[in-house]
Design a protein around this motif. Structure first.
Motif, short mmCIF file in Angstrom:
data_model
loop_
_atom_site.label_atom_id
_atom_site.label_comp_id
_atom_site.label_asym_id
_atom_site.label_seq_id
_atom_site.Cartn_x
_atom_site.Cartn_y
_atom_site.Cartn_z
N THR A 64 0.98 -1.17 -0.09
CA THR A 64 0.08 0.05 0.15
C THR A 64 0.73 1.33 0.04
O THR A 64 0.41 2.43 0.49
N SER B 42 -2.26 -4.17 -14.23
CA SER B 42 -2.45 -2.87 -13.94
C SER B 42 -2.75 -1.96 -15.19
O SER B 42 -2.24 -2.27 -16.31
N HIS C 149 -0.62 5.76 -6.16
CA HIS C 149 -1.74 5.94 -5.11
C HIS C 149 -1.26 6.95 -4.00
O HIS C 149 0.16 6.78 -3.64
N THR D 7 -3.69 3.66 0.80
CA THR D 7 -5.15 3.68 0.23
C THR D 7 -5.46 2.45 -0.73
O THR D 7 -6.75 2.32 -0.88
N GLU D 8 -4.39 1.85 -1.27
CA GLU D 8 -4.75 0.92 -2.43
C GLU D 8 -3.56 -0.10 -2.35
O GLU D 8 -2.50 0.30 -2.49
N GLU E 43 -1.50 -2.01 -4.38
CA GLU E 43 -0.76 -2.16 -5.63
C GLU E 43 0.51 -3.00 -5.80
O GLU E 43 1.39 -2.63 -5.04
N LEU F 135 -5.52 -5.51 4.92
CA LEU F 135 -6.16 -4.76 4.05
C LEU F 135 -7.65 -4.37 4.69
O LEU F 135 -8.48 -5.13 4.39
N ILE G 82 -8.94 0.21 2.53
CA ILE G 82 -8.01 0.23 1.54
C ILE G 82 -8.50 -0.67 0.12
O ILE G 82 -9.39 -1.90 0.45
N LYS G 83 -8.35 -0.44 -0.85
CA LYS G 83 -8.79 -1.00 -2.20
C LYS G 83 -8.08 -2.24 -2.25
O LYS G 83 -7.06 -2.34 -2.24
N ASN G 84 -9.00 -3.36 -2.26
CA ASN G 84 -8.36 -4.67 -2.49
C ASN G 84 -8.24 -5.21 -3.82
O ASN G 84 -9.29 -5.38 -4.43
N ASN G 85 -6.89 -5.28 -4.33
CA ASN G 85 -6.76 -5.58 -5.82
C ASN G 85 -6.07 -6.96 -5.83
O ASN G 85 -5.38 -7.27 -6.97
#
Length: 424
Positions: free
Chosen positions: A162, A173, A207, A211-212, A214, A334, A338-341
């Motif tokens: 993150t 991506s 980011h 927050t995300e 990556e 996460l 937090i955006k979970n990718n």
């Protein structure tokens, strides 16, 4: 006690070495029946790799399965080098790619336990240039504007991806910023640790920190921090504090000539696309020990590493981490903010969050492979795989040299076959 056998892919033009009777297995052995598996079910792994090797979709593989700390399947299949026709030995050495990351994370966590590397420390305390990085924001016309960090990058962000750092050229991506970033192994081939830090800190974050999720160079930076705190190269610190205590005799960032003779090689062309493919690190030495992608080991080594984690940080009387630290590592970090990718990186990992350098299954269902909440895992872009299921007391490690998209097919099918072979 059942003798370890090495399966031959009879339909293929290559045979597995039947040479391991003299080699000590990495863990004590047990029969499939003793460990709650069906012999016929585990034989499906032999059938699967025989088909794949005969179809020239993968050169070869080594597979280790342990349950309750006992090795129930440990076999080599196919070829070590498809150009030379070398049979696959059980002690083949694999370029681990991102399976380096959990080991680098364990190195960092040993320093955390010593009170030397807390998760809420700012990365800029160790490499000040991180404080000046800006966040790149793509505009509608394709241009980028730069914003200041809303908060600093913490060591915690490195472990859980993150930080706002990314990899260049990854198909998962969609960021236009990706073309500004190098691919995963490029910095280690091109320069030393400081050159990597200088290069990465000149790029925009993709980011805001925290927050995300990556996927990117976060663990490489963590490895650099481990070097700064310990005063040692990452490989030297890992050797003294993880690899040697665990008896991981082949784990290294810099293979010897003897190890190079056992490096697993991919097909020259991707079986799916027909395009040329290669594992660059097999032929080009690295200039620093990159914690995100650059180590090598045998499957036997890595099954001992996985068993240590499953045991709560200890193996054969040698403790690497406390049970509480392993629990922290293998819990989901996460949160809802937090955006979970994670499933964008590993498509069969729906229902997974991310801990400290490992993906963590958080719920029943959702994933396209069997397993249980609490399972933790990560894989390597060159074709390696590992997962641990605490509920089933299970560790599985797979080595292949398959750097194309086909590697994800093997990950999913191996997990399906392993759980399909369980009878209790």
């Amino acid at each position: 006690m059942r003798k370890i056998a090495v399966a031959a892919a009879a339909a293929a033009t290559c045979l597995a070495f039947n040479n391991i009777a003299h080699a000590a297995p990495p863990l004590p052995e047990a029969s499939a029946h003793q460990a709650g598996f069906s012999e016929q079910g585990l034989a499906r792994l032999d059938d699967f790799f025989a088909r794949e090797i005969a179809a020239k979709r993968v050169p070869g593989a080594v597979v280790a399965i342990a349950r309750d700390g006992k090795l129930v399947h440990y076999k080599a299949y196919g070829q070590l080098d498809p150009v030379k026709g070398t049979p696959m030995p059980i002690d083949a050495v694999f370029a681990l790619a991102s399976m380096t990351k959990p080991m680098a994370a364990v190195a960092g966590l040993t320093l955390m336990e010593q009170g030397r590397l807390p998760l809420q420390a700012k990365v800029a305390e160790y490499y000040p240039a991180f404080a000046d990085m800006k966040v790149g924001v793509q505009q509608a016309d394709g241009s980028l504007t730069m914003e200041p960090q809303a908060r600093p990058i913490f060591i915690h962000d490195l472990y859980r991806h993150t930080s706002g750092l990314m990899y260049g050229g990854r198909p998962d991506s969609s960021s236009a910023l990706a073309r500004l970033y190098p691919d995963g192994a490029a910095p280690a081939v091109e320069g030393d640790t400081q050159a990597f830090i200088d290069r990465i800190t000149k790029l925009p974050l993709v980011h805001q920190p925290g927050t995300e999720f990556e996927y990117g160079f976060s663990i490489d930076v963590l490895g650099a921090v481990v070097e700064k705190v310990s005063g040692q190269r990452l490989g030297d610190y890992l050797s003294a504090n993880v690899w040697k205590p665990l008896g991981m005799k082949e784990a290294t960032f810099h293979p010897t000539d003897a190890q190079r003779a056992r490096l697993a090689h991919p097909f020259p062309n991707d079986p799916l696309t027909g395009k040329p493919q290669a594992i660059k690190l097999l032929d080009v030495p690295t200039k620093f020990d990159c914690g995100g992608a650059c180590s090598f080991a045998t499957v036997g080594d890595y099954v001992r590493f996985g068993q240590m984690l499953l045991n709560g940080g200890e193996l054969d009387g040698k403790r690497v981490l406390s049970p509480q630290t392993v629990h922290l590592m293998t819990s989901n970090h996460l949160g809802p903010e937090i955006k979970n990718n994670v499933a964008a990186v590993e498509p069969h990992r729906g229902g997974f969050g991310f801990g400290l350098a490992v993906a963590v299954r958080t719920s029943e269902g959702l994933a396209s492979v069997p397993g249980n909440p609490g399972e933790f895992t990560w894989n390597g872009a060159y074709g390696t795989q590992f997962f641990c299921d605490p509920k089933e007391r299970l560790v599985v490690v797979v080595g292949t040299a398959a750097p194309g998209e086909l590697r994800k097919y093997y990950r999913e099918n191996v997990q399906d076959i392993v759980y399909g072979a369980m009878v209790k």
